[in-house]
Write a protein that holds these residues in place. Structure first.
Motif, short mmCIF file in Angstrom:
data_model
loop_
_atom_site.label_atom_id
_atom_site.label_comp_id
_atom_site.label_asym_id
_atom_site.label_seq_id
_atom_site.Cartn_x
_atom_site.Cartn_y
_atom_site.Cartn_z
N LEU A 26 4.19 -55.72 -15.78
CA LEU A 26 4.08 -57.09 -15.29
C LEU A 26 3.58 -57.05 -13.86
O LEU A 26 4.09 -56.29 -13.03
N ARG A 27 2.56 -57.86 -13.57
CA ARG A 27 2.07 -57.98 -12.19
C ARG A 27 2.37 -59.39 -11.70
O ARG A 27 2.04 -60.37 -12.36
N LEU A 28 3.01 -59.49 -10.55
CA LEU A 28 3.33 -60.78 -9.96
C LEU A 28 2.53 -60.96 -8.68
O LEU A 28 2.43 -60.03 -7.86
N THR A 81 -8.40 -58.90 -24.16
CA THR A 81 -8.26 -57.44 -24.06
C THR A 81 -8.76 -56.93 -22.71
O THR A 81 -8.25 -55.93 -22.20
N THR A 82 -9.73 -57.60 -22.14
CA THR A 82 -10.24 -57.23 -20.82
C THR A 82 -10.41 -58.49 -19.98
O THR A 82 -11.08 -59.44 -20.39
N LEU A 83 -9.81 -58.51 -18.81
CA LEU A 83 -9.95 -59.60 -17.87
C LEU A 83 -10.43 -59.04 -16.53
O LEU A 83 -10.14 -57.88 -16.21
N PRO A 84 -11.13 -59.84 -15.74
CA PRO A 84 -11.53 -59.36 -14.41
C PRO A 84 -10.33 -59.14 -13.51
O PRO A 84 -9.20 -59.54 -13.85
N ALA A 85 -10.56 -58.52 -12.38
CA ALA A 85 -9.48 -58.31 -11.42
C ALA A 85 -8.85 -59.66 -11.05
O ALA A 85 -9.55 -60.67 -10.99
N VAL A 92 0.41 -64.32 -12.33
CA VAL A 92 1.21 -63.50 -13.25
C VAL A 92 0.28 -62.86 -14.27
O VAL A 92 -0.53 -63.55 -14.89
N ASP A 93 0.41 -61.55 -14.45
CA ASP A 93 -0.26 -60.83 -15.53
C ASP A 93 0.81 -60.12 -16.34
O ASP A 93 1.52 -59.25 -15.81
N ARG A 102 -2.55 -63.89 -18.70
CA ARG A 102 -2.63 -64.22 -17.28
C ARG A 102 -2.36 -65.69 -17.03
O ARG A 102 -2.92 -66.56 -17.70
N LEU A 103 -1.50 -65.97 -16.06
CA LEU A 103 -1.23 -67.34 -15.61
C LEU A 103 -2.07 -67.62 -14.38
O LEU A 103 -1.89 -66.99 -13.33
#
Length: 271
Positions: A26-28, A81-85, A92-93, A102-103
């Motif tokens: 999880l990335r916040l 499956t693939t999103l940019p940076a 949120v990822d 992604r939010l």
């Protein structure tokens, strides 16, 4: 603001694809309206069992817990499956072995909250006061009229409150009241049984049509595929102040109710 149709369209656009996925991390980003309520590492290794909706909340069932997602005023979800940076407004990822959820939320009124289950006090605080689902079997016209008779606020405000019927936001409340021929300022307790029955049917019809059209995209709403909605193209009164009513030709009027703009036809919607 994403309303019930937009939230349900979002759910439908990724729920099947993420069901069964294993969470890997999880990335916040910047803080949102409410904190996650647990360490992100707690989610790693859990399996996404499914995604449900309650009102404007998305409930993501995990193998050990529950994530409640809310899109706030300007949020949207994207799953791929693939999103940019991550960009400035990507807060949120949720990383899974099937892709990233992604939010994106420019105004940061959205949230992702962890709860053990729906009986957890955290979930009860968010969901406990919600009314009946308007598209479910529990939305009964007689019970709806009985609930309205207990409320003295203007009917538009009662619809928006969400404790009688959930998820009928500003756009669809204006549209449903037009379809039912009811002035938004009419006190809820004064609605007759026939009026309440017309409004009940109008709420269901308007929301169903909005779902079929992918919701409304007034500014930047997109579903989890990145697709816009088109209900706003068919709106009878919403955001049409000064334009002729599509039924009688009378100019559509607007007023402010509880900090929100209300649109109505003074001829088709009698006081």
């Amino acid at each position: 603001m994403p309303e019930l149709p937009e939230v349900e369209v979002t759910r439908q656009s990724f729920a099947d694809r993420i069901a069964g996925a294993r969470v890997t991390g999880l990335r916040l980003g910047l803080p949102l309206r409410w904190s996650l309520g647990c360490e992100g590492a707690r989610l790693a290794g859990q399996t996404v069992l499914g995604v449900r909706r309650r009102g404007k909340y998305l409930l993501m069932d995990l193998s050990e817990g529950l994530l409640l997602w809310h899109l706030g005023m300007s949020g949207s979800l994207r799953f791929d499956t693939t999103l940019p940076a991550p960009g400035k407004h990507d807060h949120v990822d949720l990383l899974t072995d099937r892709g990233v959820l992604r939010l994106h939320d420019p105004r940061r009124f959205g949230a992702v909250v962890f709860a053990l289950d729906e009986d957890d006090p955290v979930a009860v605080k968010l969901l406990g006061g919600l009314g009946v689902e308007p598209l479910g079997l529990g939305f009964d016209p007689q019970a709806f009229h009985a609930a309205l008779r207990k409320r003295r606020a203007p009917i538009k405000q009662v619809l928006l409150a969400g404790d009688v019927v959930v998820g009928v936001g500003n756009i669809y409340a204006s549209e449903a009241l037009f379809a039912a021929g009811i002035r938004p300022t009419r006190r809820a307790h004064l609605l007759t049984r026939p009026q309440a029955q017309r409004l009940h049917a109008a709420v269901r019809d308007v929301l169903a049509r909005a779902l079929a059209l992918g919701g409304s995209t007034l500014k930047d709403f997109k579903n989890a595929h990145g697709e816009s909605g088109y209900f706003q193209m068919d709106a009878m009164v919403y955001d049409r102040a000064g334009l002729p009513c599509r039924v009688c030709g009378t100019p559509i009027k607007t007023l402010r109710q509880g900090q929100r703009s209300t649109f109505y036809c003074p001829q088709c919607q009698k006081p």
